[in-house]
Design an enzyme around this catalytic site. Sequence first.
Site, PDB file in Angstrom:
ATOM      1  CB  SER A 124      -1.091   0.160   1.287  1.00  0.00           C
ATOM      2  OG  SER A 124      -1.405   1.443   1.077  1.00  0.00           O
ATOM      3  CE1 TYR A 175      -4.343  -2.674   4.825  1.00  0.00           C
ATOM      4  CE2 TYR A 175      -2.888  -0.004   5.196  1.00  0.00           C
ATOM      5  CZ  TYR A 175      -3.915  -1.477   4.224  1.00  0.00           C
ATOM      6  OH  TYR A 175      -4.277  -0.805   3.064  1.00  0.00           O
TER       7      TYR A 175
END
Length: 271
Positions: free
Chosen positions: A154, A169
Amino acid sequence: MSVQTVEKPRASYPELKDKIAVVTGAGSGIGRAAALALAAQGVKVGLLDLKDGRTEQVKQEIISMQGEAVTEDVDVSDPKRVQQAIEAIGKQWGKIDIVFANAGINGVLAPIEDMNPDEWDHTLSTNLKGTFLTVKYAIPYMKGQGGSIIITSSINGNRVFSNFGMSAYSTSKAGQVAFAKMAALELARYHIRVNAICPGSIQTHISESTHPTPELNKIKIPVKYPEGNQPLEHAPGQPEQVGDLIAFLASDASSHITGTEMFIDGAESLI
Ligand code: NAD
């Protein structure tokens, strides 16, 4: 979200015909779009996801394109289930050429002092351990002929650190890039390439696995962004655009690309 089916690929990679792929998180969003993009090139796809009903739908879409697919109900954080699913695919088709380790969750978003250790573990086990397990159990089926492994990381954890509450995350996503680089070097001897992709905001079902807590208000820093949004297209990306990147990274057109992270975000992370 867009449910457009990729029947006619935007680029053609004839060498992908009859290759074998494993895609995790294949029932939704980026995984689904990648599975369809690969199937459109003639790749046979093993679809792994927690949610069997969704992968069954993707399988039917692939069959309606004259493609081949099988589904496996898997929790990517569970070593036994990952091993069984990958072995089933490896044995059915004799080898694995392409792995897209993509399953992931946003998980609980909370200040570090309020995050429950189990919540941290859940995000890390799904995103980071899940990537390790997927790659680990695929290697025996890839070593003989080589192939391409692609990992969904990401922009968070790599270029962006301002999404408050995403410490678990972002850590998992940074870890995936380090893992991709280690694996690229280790697996080069088998002609296995390993790359990570770093999407910006993409229109998927990811909000279903996003659990913000009220405590987040304690740690938010007001950030004044420039007006507007994603600089290139003024909108989030579509999963199909990521699917195109996966087909490219699986193909011989990327034959000298390994151990790198590739941002696919319309310049969002450069603001
Ligand atoms: P999504 O929720 O639409 O799809 C994720 C899929 O993964 C779902 O089908 C879900 O059932 C599956 N999954 C979740 N946990 C699993 C587990 N333990 N075992 C097996 N399958 C599991 O979301 P998406 O946006 O397509 O997410 C795919 C990947 O893209 C994730 O790794 C996510 O972190 C990453 N990503 C997404 C965005 C975005 O904006 N959507 C941006 C950057 C990175």
